[in-house]
Write an enzyme that holds these catalytic residues in place. Structure first.
Site, PDB file in Angstrom:
ATOM      1  N   ARG A 119      -5.357   1.828 -13.788  1.00 59.67           N
ATOM      2  CA  ARG A 119      -3.969   1.968 -13.358  1.00 59.67           C
ATOM      3  C   ARG A 119      -3.352   0.628 -12.955  1.00 59.67           C
ATOM      4  NH1 ARG A 119      -4.213   5.899  -9.419  1.00 59.67           N
ATOM      5  NH2 ARG A 119      -3.595   7.575 -10.823  1.00 59.67           N
ATOM      6  N   ARG A 133     -14.217   2.159   4.460  1.00 62.12           N
ATOM      7  CA  ARG A 133     -13.019   1.366   4.725  1.00 62.12           C
ATOM      8  C   ARG A 133     -11.754   2.210   4.764  1.00 62.12           C
ATOM      9  NH1 ARG A 133     -11.776  -1.409  -0.144  1.00 62.12           N
ATOM     10  NH2 ARG A 133     -10.079   0.062  -0.466  1.00 62.12           N
ATOM     11  N   TYR A 157     -12.351 -10.049  -2.014  1.00 64.19           N
ATOM     12  CA  TYR A 157     -13.045  -8.795  -1.726  1.00 64.19           C
ATOM     13  C   TYR A 157     -14.504  -9.082  -1.392  1.00 64.19           C
ATOM     14  CZ  TYR A 157      -9.216  -6.402  -4.290  1.00 64.19           C
ATOM     15  OH  TYR A 157      -8.005  -5.927  -4.730  1.00 64.19           O
ATOM     16  N   ASN A 196       0.822  -1.210   0.000  1.00 66.34           N
ATOM     17  CA  ASN A 196       0.000   0.000   0.000  1.00 66.34           C
ATOM     18  C   ASN A 196       0.855   1.257   0.000  1.00 66.34           C
ATOM     19  OD1 ASN A 196      -2.349  -1.515   0.092  1.00 66.34           O
ATOM     20  ND2 ASN A 196      -2.701  -1.202   2.280  1.00 66.34           N
ATOM     21  N   HIS A 210     -15.625   2.787 -15.153  1.00 68.17           N
ATOM     22  CA  HIS A 210     -15.414   2.021 -13.930  1.00 68.17           C
ATOM     23  C   HIS A 210     -16.642   1.196 -13.563  1.00 68.17           C
ATOM     24  CE1 HIS A 210     -14.720   1.795  -9.398  1.00 68.17           C
ATOM     25  NE2 HIS A 210     -13.592   1.310  -9.895  1.00 68.17           N
TER      26      HIS A 210
END
Length: 702
Positions: A429, A587, A492, A80, A459
């Site tokens: 990306r 989140r 996820y 991250n 998206h």
């Protein structure tokens, strides 16, 4: 809100909280504060992101998690932070270089933001290292030994040397720096050994660089029961690369570069070729960070700093190992040190009694991933590809992974003569190259491949299937919150709805006509960014204000990954001031300050983490006792609402609305992975063991 409204100033001691983590009086963990400017209504976006990474790091420290999972959390924190530097920090550097003097919504100038980010990231990298080393220490007690060459016996060292000479050294390239050998290019996230070599005349040592070929070779080398880092193995045998030269010392370092390349779509005649060229350029972005293991000689440090054009504040002296993200792939299979296996449920869609299409004619199907298997979505596509009555399949694709079933279904459909339209986002990306490859495969199969609308990223997560049936053509749709990626669908939490609703199908058909032909679209049910999503959400909040002011108890319950858009934050503040009760599960980044008297006292914000990455987006509104629930692909960020094609759909059936609200109830009751955001910008860990994710898993397998 009055124009002169100001958030009450934080107490003096709070202004320094960004420098250290704290524990509340109860002993609960509290993260760094994200208030950079106590008089602002907004939290700092970059600091809020770092607070999120702190919450992930807390999972690496949590002894309730299995050891190998704790190591993964530390690796995720490192990964991250890598992306944070490559994109967010690089963006701040670019603003400074461009002379930007416009403050961010929280009131900080780019230079002020960069100063705070540097302070916190230096501390965070050390904390990530410390957490990883602690877990590795505990793993040694369980027989998992990531150590050094010094831990090996004589026979093991001999075997290691044979392995090095046969499998590692042939891949290495020593590069010396001198007047005839210029300083070598160092790629993004590359791990390197800096080598100092003695000279015969007693002059200053020569500098050489050896790239550690992580990716070409595994980062971790297994020697019997021992695990060694590749760079340590190379350093141990470095003399083999420089025969006849005296190796004075070796030092590990790592370079991070700016990868936030912007594609000039308006001037592109061929978008695919433009993006391929942009990917090549992105490899050569400016350096934004240099990490090194402490003890590097000053002359080597000065050389690297000079050649990489770095400020001293962008150099990170660490203890190692560098690149903790690579520890994700530790070659150890120990079920006793990992989460127990979980098999997603596969809801019965009556495939033996007419198939998925017959099931959907009876009513919508809701899938809650990963607890419900993504295989049903794949089956939906594959059945459509085979079915001779299906005439067309249209789908948006953002991140697909490398699962062969998804693209295979679309290729099969095209080869079977169906009209196949794949709306592939080439600008996703770090997935650009994969999507370019997918586009070419689909084009070769005869599919119509569309790259989206100039200036926008597509998206949305939507599929439309047109089928010939008695009485005419019928549309079937899938709308989701997550990507068409079977791999991430196991990692996820997301929501999918499969539907044969005629009005919803007509809306999705309008959407695809708009995306592929730029036709004007009118939607009965969908909210679509950048056209109607923002105004639609604002109208829903205004309606709750009206209900609250009329005494009907307005409320909103929202879940998304990030909340950064100033306009939507102001709309939430207006709703709170009118008495609307707002609960949000966010989140990651949140720039709203909850619980501030006179501003946001009716807003509560929690962040939920766990075994699975919380990724679903839900938007629920009280509507005077007749709740409306929406779900979709959009966070409340400016990029989602203004610069992307996003689809937000209503939950049409009463029973399914109750299911969505129950999901929100269960997540709000979570204790195991929940943190509550305070008005001072710090997150307080909620105590307890009740896990929403475990509750959902248990419901799938009672």
């Amino acid at each position: 809100m009055p124009a002169d409204f100001a958030v009450p100033s934080a107490p003096a001691e709070a202004k320094g909280e960004h420098k250290k983590s704290l524990r509340a009086a109860s002993g609960q963990v509290r993260t760094l504060t994200t208030v950079a400017n106590p008089e602002s209504r907004f939290l700092n976006r970059e600091l809020s992101w770092l607070a999120f990474n702190e919450r992930v790091l807390a999972e690496a420290r949590d002894e309730r998690n299995p050891l190998l999972e704790r190591l993964k959390y530390a690796a995720i924190c490192g990964s991250n932070l890598d992306e944070f530097f490559m994109v967010r920090v690089a963006g701040v550097h670019r603003q400074i270089a461009a002379g930007v003097q416009t403050p961010s919504p929280d009131g900080l100038l780019p230079r002020e933001t960069l100063k705070l980010v540097r302070e916190q990231t230096h501390a965070m990298l050390r904390e990530i290292e410390r957490a990883a080393r602690q877990v590795l220490h505990e793993l040694r007690g369980q027989g998992v030994r990531l150590g050094t060459v010094a831990d090996l016996g004589k026979r093991e060292r001999a075997g290691l040397r044979e392995h090095y000479l046969a499998q590692i050294q042939p891949v290495l390239t020593p590069l010396i720096v001198d007047p005839s050998h210029p300083f070598p290019y160092m790629s993004n996230l590359s791990l390197n050994l800096g080598v100092l070599l003695g000279t015969k005349k007693g002059e200053d040592p020569d500098f050489a660089r050896v790239k550690v070929p992580v990716g070409v070779l595994p980062r971790v080398v297994a020697v019997g029961e021992h695990l060694l880092l590749l760079e340590d193995v190379i350093a141990e045998h470095i003399g083999e690369l420089f025969k006849g030269r005296k190796v004075l010392s070796t030092h590990v370092f790592r370079v991070t570069r700016n990868t936030d390349y912007e594609f000039e779509e308006e001037e592109a005649e061929d978008l695919l070729a433009t993006i391929e060229d942009g990917l090549r350029r992105r490899r050569f972005g400016s350096a934004v960070r240099l990490e090194m293991v402490g003890g590097m000689p000053p002359e080597m440090l000065e050389l690297l700093q000079d050649k990489l054009h770095l400020d001293p504040a962008d150099i990170f002296m660490l203890e190692g190992p560098l690149g903790t993200a690579d520890l994700m792939g530790l070659p150890v299979k120990r079920p006793d040190l990992s989460y127990p296996d979980f098999t997603p449920a596969v809801p019965d869609l009556d495939e033996d009694e007419g198939g998925i299409f017959e099931t959907l004619r009876q009513g919508d199907v809701v899938l809650h991933h990963p607890y419900d298997s993504f295989v049903n979505v794949l089956n939906f596509l594959e059945e459509a590809a085979r079915d001779p009555q299906v005439l067309a399949i249209k789908q948006t694709l953002y991140r697909t992974g490398d699962d062969p079933r998804l693209l295979g279904a679309l290729r099969t459909a095209a080869e079977n003569g169906k009209q196949v339209v794949a709306m592939i986002e080439l600008k996703a990306r770090f997935d650009e190259q994969r999507n370019i490859s997918s586009a070419r495969k689909l084009e070769r199969a005869g599919a119509h491949v569309v790259y989206g609308i100039t200036g926008l990223k597509t998206h949305a997560k939507v599929t439309l299937i047109v089928r010939r049936e008695e009485g005419g053509l019928r549309r079937y749709v899938h709308v989701g919150t997550g990507n068409y990626n079977p791999k991430t669908a196991r990692l996820y939490t997301d929501l999918s709805v499969l539907s044969a609703d005629a009005e919803l199908g007509a809306d999705v058909a309008e959407l695809f006509n708009h995306l592929t032909g730029y036709a004007e679209a009118e939607y009965q049910h969908l909210l679509v960014a950048p056209d109607t999503a923002r105004s639609g959400f604002e109208a829903l909040l205004e309606r709750e204000i009206e209900h609250a002011q009329a005494g009907r108890g307005g409320w909103a319950r929202l879940k998304f990954n990030s909340l950064t858009d100033p306009g939507m934050i102001e709309a939430l503040y207006r709703a709170s001031q009118a008495g609307v009760k707002i609960d949000m599960v966010i989140r990651g980044v949140c720039c709203l300050r909850p619980g501030v008297p006179g501003l946001s006292e009716h807003i509560r914000v929690r962040s939920l983490l766990g075994r699975y990455l919380e990724h679903a987006r839900i938007y629920a509104f009280g509507n005077g006792g007749q709740p409306e629930v929406y779900f979709g692909s959009a966070d409340w960020m400016s990029r989602n609402l203004d610069r992307r094609v996003e689809v937000i759909a209503p939950v049409l059936e009463d029973g399914h609305r109750a299911t969505f609200l129950q999901i929100m109830d269960t997540e709000w009751a979570d204790e195991r992975g929940s943190w509550e955001l305070g008005e001072n910008g710090a997150y307080l860990k909620i105590a307890g063991d009740l896990s929403a994710q475990q509750t959902f898993a248990d419901r799938c397998h009672p």
